[in-house]
Design a protein around this motif. Structure first.
Motif, PDB file in Angstrom:
ATOM      1  N   ASP A 118       0.841  -1.197   0.000  1.00 22.95           N
ATOM      2  CA  ASP A 118       0.000   0.000   0.000  1.00 22.95           C
ATOM      3  C   ASP A 118       0.874   1.243   0.000  1.00 22.95           C
ATOM      4  N   GLY A 119       0.527   2.187  -0.840  1.00 27.58           N
ATOM      5  CA  GLY A 119       1.263   3.435  -0.926  1.00 27.58           C
ATOM      6  C   GLY A 119       2.472   3.381  -1.828  1.00 27.58           C
ATOM      7  N   ASP A 120       2.808   2.197  -2.347  1.00 31.04           N
ATOM      8  CA  ASP A 120       3.967   2.081  -3.223  1.00 31.04           C
ATOM      9  C   ASP A 120       3.633   2.301  -4.692  1.00 31.04           C
ATOM     10  N   SER A 121       2.358   2.291  -5.034  1.00 35.88           N
ATOM     11  CA  SER A 121       2.013   2.467  -6.441  1.00 35.88           C
ATOM     12  C   SER A 121       1.843   3.952  -6.749  1.00 35.88           C
ATOM     13  N   LEU A 122       2.161   4.297  -7.988  1.00 38.59           N
ATOM     14  CA  LEU A 122       2.115   5.675  -8.442  1.00 38.59           C
ATOM     15  C   LEU A 122       1.725   5.671  -9.909  1.00 38.59           C
ATOM     16  N   ALA A 123       0.699   6.415 -10.249  1.00 40.51           N
ATOM     17  CA  ALA A 123       0.292   6.504 -11.649  1.00 40.51           C
ATOM     18  C   ALA A 123       1.411   7.161 -12.445  1.00 40.51           C
ATOM     19  N   LEU A 124       1.709   6.607 -13.598  1.00 37.41           N
ATOM     20  CA  LEU A 124       2.755   7.158 -14.457  1.00 37.41           C
ATOM     21  C   LEU A 124       2.471   8.622 -14.780  1.00 37.41           C
ATOM     22  N   ALA A 125       1.231   8.939 -15.089  1.00 38.84           N
ATOM     23  CA  ALA A 125       0.872  10.323 -15.423  1.00 38.84           C
ATOM     24  C   ALA A 125       1.175  11.251 -14.252  1.00 38.84           C
ATOM     25  N   ALA A 126       0.921  10.816 -13.025  1.00 37.51           N
ATOM     26  CA  ALA A 126       1.192  11.644 -11.843  1.00 37.51           C
ATOM     27  C   ALA A 126       2.692  11.850 -11.663  1.00 37.51           C
ATOM     28  N   ALA A 127       3.476  10.817 -11.892  1.00 41.99           N
ATOM     29  CA  ALA A 127       4.933  10.941 -11.772  1.00 41.99           C
ATOM     30  C   ALA A 127       5.472  11.934 -12.800  1.00 41.99           C
ATOM     31  N   LEU A 128       4.960  11.865 -14.015  1.00 42.23           N
ATOM     32  CA  LEU A 128       5.412  12.780 -15.059  1.00 42.23           C
ATOM     33  C   LEU A 128       4.966  14.208 -14.781  1.00 42.23           C
ATOM     34  N   THR A 129       3.764  14.373 -14.267  1.00 41.87           N
ATOM     35  CA  THR A 129       3.245  15.704 -13.948  1.00 41.87           C
ATOM     36  C   THR A 129       4.031  16.336 -12.806  1.00 41.87           C
ATOM     37  N   ARG A 130       4.475  15.531 -11.865  1.00 37.29           N
ATOM     38  CA  ARG A 130       5.293  16.048 -10.771  1.00 37.29           C
ATOM     39  C   ARG A 130       6.608  16.618 -11.317  1.00 37.29           C
ATOM     40  N   LEU A 131       7.161  15.979 -12.338  1.00 32.50           N
ATOM     41  CA  LEU A 131       8.408  16.459 -12.935  1.00 32.50           C
ATOM     42  C   LEU A 131       8.189  17.705 -13.799  1.00 32.50           C
ATOM     43  N   LEU A 132       7.098  17.720 -14.542  1.00 35.46           N
ATOM     44  CA  LEU A 132       6.834  18.815 -15.479  1.00 35.46           C
ATOM     45  C   LEU A 132       5.338  19.062 -15.545  1.00 35.46           C
ATOM     46  N   PRO A 133       4.839  19.931 -14.671  1.00 35.25           N
ATOM     47  CA  PRO A 133       3.396  20.232 -14.690  1.00 35.25           C
ATOM     48  C   PRO A 133       2.967  20.702 -16.082  1.00 35.25           C
ATOM     49  N   GLY A 134       1.824  20.193 -16.522  1.00 33.22           N
ATOM     50  CA  GLY A 134       1.274  20.596 -17.818  1.00 33.22           C
ATOM     51  C   GLY A 134       1.931  19.935 -19.023  1.00 33.22           C
ATOM     52  N   TRP A 135       2.724  18.885 -18.829  1.00 32.52           N
ATOM     53  CA  TRP A 135       3.398  18.226 -19.943  1.00 32.52           C
ATOM     54  C   TRP A 135       2.432  17.658 -20.963  1.00 32.52           C
ATOM     55  N   ASP A 136       1.231  17.309 -20.527  1.00 38.94           N
ATOM     56  CA  ASP A 136       0.280  16.625 -21.412  1.00 38.94           C
ATOM     57  C   ASP A 136      -0.772  17.556 -21.986  1.00 38.94           C
ATOM     58  N   ASP A 137      -0.561  18.847 -21.866  1.00 35.91           N
ATOM     59  CA  ASP A 137      -1.545  19.797 -22.425  1.00 35.91           C
ATOM     60  C   ASP A 137      -1.483  19.839 -23.933  1.00 35.91           C
TER      61      ASP A 137
END
Length: 137
Positions: A118-137
C-alpha cells in the motif's frame, strides 16, 4: 480429451490471449505518454540527469550511460531521454560499481509499483506531472 476438457482449455487460451492484448495495449499507452513527456521536457528545457542503478539493498550504486528523469523519489525507475522506461535496481558486482553497467529498457506500466505494498504504487501520469506540470496539455 473429452468435450468439457477441450472447452476448458480453449477458454483458458482465450483468456490468456485477452490478457496479453491488454498488457500490450497498456505498454503502448504508457510508451506514448513517455515519448510525449520527453518531447515536452525538451521544449521546456527540463534538464535531464545522469541515471544511476542502485543495488537491491540500496546501499551501492553504479553509473549507466543513460540520462533522463527519475520517476520516483527512491530513484528506482526513470524515463530516459530516449523516451524509454528503465528499472534502476540490479544485482551489482564490484566491477559494476567500478566500471558502470548497462540497463536494458523495460515495458512501461501505466501504474508504477502496481500490486506492491500500500502506498507504493504511483500513476505514471502523476509521476510525469510532478516532474513537469502541464506536460500533457
Amino acid at each position: 480429451m473429452d468435450e468439457w476438457g477441450r472447452r476448458r482449455r480453449e477458454a483458458a487460451e482465450d483468456r490468456a490471449a485477452l490478457l496479453e492484448r491488454r498488457r500490450r495495449a497498456e505498454h503502448a499507452r504508457a510508451g506514448e505518454m513517455l515519448r510525449t513527456f520527453v518531447a515536452a521536457a525538451g521544449r521546456a528545457a527540463l534538464a535531464p540527469e545522469r541515471l544511476r542503478v542502485q543495488s537491491y539493498d540500496g546501499r551501492t550504486t553504479a553509473r549507466t550511460g543513460l540520462s533522463g528523469w527519475y520517476l520516483r523519489g527512491d530513484r528506482t525507475v526513470a524515463v530516459g531521454t530516449d523516451g524509454r522506461f528503465y528499472v534502476l535496481t540490479a544485482r551489482l558486482t564490484p566491477l559494476d560499481r567500478l566500471r558502470g553497467t548497462t540497463v536494458p529498457p523495460a515495458d512501461p506500466p501505466l501504474v508504477i509499483g502496481a500490486g506492491g505494498k500500500d502506498g507504493d504504487s504511483l500513476a505514471l501520469a502523476a509521476a510525469l506531472t510532478r516532474l513537469l506540470p502541464g506536460w500533457d496539455d
